[in-house]
Structures are given as C-alpha cells and as structure tokens.
Design an enzyme around this catalytic site. Structure first.
Site, PDB file in Angstrom:
ATOM      1  CG  ASP A  61      -1.719   1.258   1.368  1.00  0.00           C
ATOM      2  OD1 ASP A  61      -2.634   1.484   0.568  1.00  0.00           O
ATOM      3  OD2 ASP A  61      -1.409   2.037   2.288  1.00  0.00           O
ATOM      4  CD  GLU A 133      -3.489  -2.047  -1.058  1.00  0.00           C
ATOM      5  OE1 GLU A 133      -3.769  -0.847  -1.204  1.00  0.00           O
ATOM      6  OE2 GLU A 133      -3.814  -2.698  -0.038  1.00  0.00           O
TER       7      GLU A 133
END
Length: 243
Positions: A61, A133
């Site tokens: 992320d 992610e």
C-alpha cells in the site's frame, strides 16, 4: 484461462505462470506464496507464525502510494498539491486497485479456504485489492524498487494520463449517492484525536443506513473525512456490485 481458478502442481509452476502475466519472476517462491495467501487459510510457518498476505499488503500500500505520487508529480508539473491529491486518491482507491487485479486475473491465483472460495472470495473486490497490494510488496522485497516501479508504472501511468479532468472527491461522490438513494446525508463524526499538538492524528467515522460504520485516520480532519468517505464508497460498491 478466463475466470477459472489456477491449479498449480507446485509453487514453481505457479511462479512460472504468474511471471508471464506480470513480467517478473520471483526468486523466492515463498514470498510469492505469502503474497497470495488469504487470511482464511490460517497458514502457519515452522515457527508457528501466521503467514498470509496482510503484512505484504501493508507494505505494498505504501509503495503503491509513493510510486503513483511520483508519476503524478512528473505528469502534472503545474498542478497544486490539492489537485494532485485528488488524482492520487482516485488512482489508489480500492476500486482502481481491484480493477488492475482483475485485468491480470489475480483472483485466479489467490489461495484461500473452501468456505471463502465458495462465497465468491476469488471475485471479492476487497480480496483482489488486498492481494494486489501484497503482490506489489512482494515484488519490492524479492526484486527491489526498480522492478516494483516497473510493474506499478505499467498498470498506473496510462490511467494517470487518461485523467483529463480532476476526479470528483469522495465526500462529494458519497453525498450524491445518498441523495440519489434518498438516504440521510453522511455525517462525519470525530471519534478521537491523538498525538502531540504538532503531529496530531484524527479518527473520523461515517455511518450510512444499511451499510454500517467505517473509520479512517489521518493527520488532518479534512483528509480523514475524505478517507472515510472513500472507505464507505468501497463498502457500498462491494455490497452492491455483481462481478
């Protein structure tokens, strides 16, 4: 391969297949396996530590946000911080990440238990977002920044170039959605403020009828409200969208 779950005979087999899709081959099969393992599997390593994609998701992320920020900084040299932030919010939101995951058919490779799979886990937008992610984090760990930058740039730069106008901010989008669905307008509640005066953190919540409550934290109330609105929009989309 379509939407058929991939059945690998070994992690090396899985690595070979994914490498042709993402143009990167993992040196360490274990990192790839961790990036694709859903928490429902409750997998543990030899040290009895839980192994799933959550830690790599956390890392990925941050890496995604950094690389997308750099792409926008380069593509829009005359734009102010606020405009760049709105573009970034749109590019790194859950829906965009899940769409990239669908483009590379990542759901076919996520490893999960039977219950999660039977409940549509391989098509679930949140699972797709989290796994992508995690894959980004895994590429960084296994291959370094140059390789992960290449992957993110391939899938996000054209999206950034295609943003001819500024995207609507999440708060406005959520307000319009509630009005369209004849629901009360969203109310943003400050749940708590922590940290020193020079570096505070604000926790904001929103509650929408039939969709429950979400929470978001940020260093300013404004940003926390935007994040909360984005999370609520994702929650609504996950609840209503048929994939």
């Amino acid at each position: 391969m379509g939407d058929t779950p991939f059945k690998a005979t070994s992690m090396e087999d899985l690595n070979d297949t994914i490498s042709k899709i993402i143009n990167y081959r993992f040196k360490n099969d274990a990192i790839l396996e961790e990036a694709l393992t859903h928490p429902s599997l409750n997998k543990r390593n030899s040290k009895n530590q839980i192994e799933n994609y959550e830690r790599l998701e956390f890392l990925g992320d941050s890496i995604l946000n950094m690389i997308v920020s750099a792409i926008l900084f380069r593509l829009f040299p005359k734009e102010k911080e606020g405009a760049l932030a709105r573009r970034k919010t749109d590019l790194v939101c859950g829906n965009t990440i899940a769409n990239v995951a669908k483009e590379i058919k990542l759901g076919n490779f996520i490893i999960m238990n039977n219950s999660e799979r039977c409940n549509g886990g391989k098509r679930n937008l949140k699972n797709l977002e989290n796994a992508l992610e995690a894959l980004i984090g895994a590429i960084y760990i296994d291959g370094g920044f140059a390789n992960v930058k290449k992957f993110v740039t391939k899938h996000w730069e054209e999206r950034a170039k295609g943003m001819l106008s500024l995207p609507q901010d999440p708060k406005t989008s959520l307000q319009e959605w509630t009005q369209k669905n004849k629901l009360p307008l969203p109310e943003y509640e400050l749940m708590k403020q922590t940290g020193p005066a020079h570096s505070p953190e604000f926790t904001i919540s929103i509650c929408i009828e039939n969709y429950g409550k979400v929470f978001a934290c940020a260093s300013s109330k404004k940003v926390a409200e935007q994040k909360a609105a984005e999370l609520m929009l994702e929650k609504i989309n996950n609840s209503e969208k048929t994939i």
